[in-house]
Design a protein around this motif. Structure first.
Motif, short mmCIF file in Angstrom:
data_model
loop_
_atom_site.label_atom_id
_atom_site.label_comp_id
_atom_site.label_asym_id
_atom_site.label_seq_id
_atom_site.Cartn_x
_atom_site.Cartn_y
_atom_site.Cartn_z
N LEU A 162 20.13 -18.27 9.28
CA LEU A 162 21.13 -18.13 10.33
C LEU A 162 22.27 -19.10 10.03
N ILE A 163 23.49 -18.58 9.94
CA ILE A 163 24.66 -19.40 9.58
C ILE A 163 25.71 -19.28 10.67
N THR A 164 26.24 -20.40 11.13
CA THR A 164 27.34 -20.37 12.11
C THR A 164 28.68 -20.55 11.40
N GLY A 165 29.73 -20.07 12.05
CA GLY A 165 31.09 -20.27 11.53
C GLY A 165 31.36 -19.54 10.24
N CYS A 166 31.03 -18.24 10.19
CA CYS A 166 31.16 -17.47 8.94
C CYS A 166 32.49 -16.73 8.81
N SER A 167 33.43 -16.97 9.70
CA SER A 167 34.67 -16.21 9.66
C SER A 167 35.49 -16.48 8.40
N SER A 168 35.34 -17.68 7.84
CA SER A 168 36.11 -18.03 6.64
C SER A 168 35.48 -19.27 5.99
N GLY A 169 36.10 -19.70 4.90
CA GLY A 169 35.75 -20.97 4.29
C GLY A 169 34.30 -21.13 3.89
N ILE A 170 33.73 -22.29 4.21
CA ILE A 170 32.38 -22.65 3.79
C ILE A 170 31.35 -21.67 4.35
N GLY A 171 31.49 -21.29 5.61
CA GLY A 171 30.52 -20.40 6.22
C GLY A 171 30.47 -19.04 5.55
N ARG A 172 31.64 -18.49 5.28
CA ARG A 172 31.70 -17.18 4.63
C ARG A 172 31.15 -17.25 3.20
N ALA A 173 31.55 -18.31 2.48
CA ALA A 173 31.06 -18.50 1.11
C ALA A 173 29.56 -18.68 1.10
N SER A 174 29.03 -19.36 2.10
CA SER A 174 27.58 -19.57 2.17
C SER A 174 26.84 -18.27 2.41
N ALA A 175 27.38 -17.44 3.31
CA ALA A 175 26.75 -16.15 3.57
C ALA A 175 26.65 -15.34 2.28
N LYS A 176 27.73 -15.31 1.52
CA LYS A 176 27.72 -14.55 0.26
C LYS A 176 26.76 -15.16 -0.75
N ALA A 177 26.69 -16.49 -0.79
CA ALA A 177 25.80 -17.17 -1.75
C ALA A 177 24.34 -16.87 -1.42
#
Length: 274
Positions: A6-21
């Protein structure tokens, strides 16, 4: 069995990159943001679920965690990434703005941690990854409120790590320096909303050039680089307690060991150069 995060703050930046990773590592990802439109494209991936989640809303958090447990039966990792920076001299920042900063950067992660821990304890397995900052190690003039929120997250994480170790749960802090994201745009918007006393104009001159406080330039890292350490912290059986990311984060690790008297002298010297 596929691992879940579960990842918070996925709209951009670190959160989005983490989701993809995490998706690249074949995890099932629950990517969340306050505005679901910002993460709609992440939902195109078969292993990604998207959800609206405001970390200041306890009902949002309970709903998303319950959904994840109903659908997956487990939460292997929580990544507390959502956050922003309230900059400005301490005197000029209204108390309401301080409260808002802590609501997102401290109370938000705390709410999520409390919500996921019972399930992790039952399984005696799990990872909590809190995205802090180099500013959680070394405070600087004009950043007292933001640094204070990250210092609080660091202290809470250090206590939690030793509280949950017996249940097989790990707790790690990610401490990036400047990152190439839209973070500075939010910083600028928050500065515009504070109450200038007129006593600290030299600081505002520095903030007008974000590079002067470490943003952008050669020292910044890509969000994908931060995401690498987040995935490592969630995947490792014995991850480090802290992951400093980038050259300025490494400097901050050393800087926290500098005696206060010397650090104050350095800030005084720097202010005379501005």
């Amino acid at each position: 069995m596929t691992r879940t995060v579960l990842i918070t703050g996925c709209s951009s930046g670190i959160g989005r990159a983490s989701a993809k990773a995490f998706l690249e590592e074949e995890w099932t990802v629950y990517a969340t943001a306050r505005n679901p439109a910002d993460i709609q494209t992440l939902g195109d991936h078969d292993d990604c679920r998207i959800a609206t989640l405001d970390v200041t809303d306890a009902e949002d958090i309970e709903r998303v965690v319950d959904r994840m447990l109903d659908e997956e039966g487990r939460i292997d990792a929580l990544v507390n990434n959502a956050g922003y920076g309230q900059m400005g001299p301490v005197e000029d920042v209204p108390t309401d703005a301080v409260r808002d900063q802590f609501e997102v950067n401290v109370y938000g992660p705390h709410r999520l941690i409390r919500e996921v821990l019972p399930a992790m304890r039952r399984r005696e397995d799990g990872a909590i990854v809190n995205v802090s900052s180099a500013a959680g190690r070394v405070s600087f003039p004009g950043g007292g409120v933001y640094c204070g929120s990250k210092y609080a997250l660091e202290a809470m994480s250090d206590a939690l790590r030793n509280e949950v170790r017996e249940y097989g749960i790990t707790v790690s802090l990610i401490e990036p320096g400047p990152v190439e994201t839209s973070f500075e745009d939010r910083v600028e918007s928050e500065i515009e909303g504070i109450e200038r006393s007129g006593a600290y104009e030299s600081f505002y001159e520095l903030f007008e050039d974000y590079d002067a406080i470490g943003g952008g330039g050669f020292a910044a890292v890509e969000p994908e680089r931060v995401a690498e350490d987040i995935v490592d912290a969630a995947s490792s059986t014995k991850p480090p307690a802290r992951y400093p990311v980038g050259p300025l984060a490494t400097v901050a690790e050393v800087g926290r060991l500098v005696p206060t008297r010397i650090a104050d002298s350095l800030w005084s010297f720097a202010s005379k150069l501005s």
